[in-house]
Design a protein around this motif. Structure first.
Motif, PDB file in Angstrom:
ATOM      1  N   ILE A 139      -5.722   2.840   5.003  1.00 11.92           N
ATOM      2  CA  ILE A 139      -4.817   1.891   4.348  1.00 11.92           C
ATOM      3  C   ILE A 139      -5.578   0.619   3.993  1.00 11.92           C
ATOM      4  CG2 ILE A 139      -2.673   0.591   4.550  1.00 11.92           C
ATOM      5  CD1 ILE A 139      -1.701   2.848   6.474  1.00 11.92           C
ATOM      6  N   LEU A 142      -2.459   6.720  -1.191  1.00  6.39           N
ATOM      7  CA  LEU A 142      -3.573   6.684  -0.248  1.00  6.39           C
ATOM      8  C   LEU A 142      -4.326   8.014  -0.245  1.00  6.39           C
ATOM      9  CD1 LEU A 142      -1.666   4.997   2.731  1.00  6.39           C
ATOM     10  CD2 LEU A 142      -3.095   3.874   1.005  1.00  6.39           C
ATOM     11  N   PHE A 185       0.845  -1.185   0.000  1.00  9.07           N
ATOM     12  CA  PHE A 185       0.000   0.000   0.000  1.00  9.07           C
ATOM     13  C   PHE A 185       0.890   1.248   0.000  1.00  9.07           C
ATOM     14  CE2 PHE A 185      -1.977  -3.549   2.122  1.00  9.07           C
ATOM     15  CZ  PHE A 185      -3.210  -3.639   1.501  1.00  9.07           C
TER      16      PHE A 185
END
Length: 147
Positions: free
Chosen positions: A57, A43, A38
């Motif tokens: 996340i 994000l 991630f």
């Protein structure tokens, strides 16, 4: 080399263990979170009234059944993301930069870069940035209500 029936029976449980491929396939079938990366810069950022910026996340279930949620927060100096509260899931704070004050049931714990804070289920807690720069940290929630 010969084996006794007893020795063969001792090997039987190991032969019944699932393979890595079977475990991965089971994760896809049981709705648990898949493995992956991630990247921080991908994000989405959400800004709260307190000025806290959070980046979700992931959120979901582990293959073992526990709910899990994790997010990154940037908290301005002097700010609190929300008032002290409590909930059923446990919560961990992983400090990257800055200084937080974690208060749990009235007891205060200073958290600087590299520190980890932990709050058990149902304990009243809150965090405040007591430093002069933004505090950057990750939160991991595990247990009922986390996902």
């Amino acid at each position: 080399m010969t084996m006794t029936r007893r020795e063969m029976c001792l090997l039987l449980p190991g032969a019944m263990l699932p393979t890595a491929a079977a475990l991965a396939e089971a994760g896809e079938q049981d709705g648990s979170l898949p493995s992956g990366g991630f990247p921080f810069e991908t994000l989405a950022v959400k800004t709260a009234a307190s000025g806290a910026k959070t980046r979700a996340i992931f959120k979901g279930k582990l293959a073992t059944g526990e709910s899990i949620e994790t997010h990154a927060t940037t908290l301005p100096p002097g700010a609190m993301p929300h008032p002290p509260h409590h909930h059923v899931h446990s919560e961990m704070f992983f400090m990257r930069e800055g200084t937080l004050e974690l208060t749990v049931n009235g007891k205060t714990y200073p958290l600087g870069p590299g520190a980890v804070g932990f709050v058990r289920s149902n304990e009243e807690h809150g965090v405040k940035n007591v430093g002069s720069t933004a505090a950057n940290y990750f939160v991991v929630e595990i247990g009922p209500g986390a996902a």
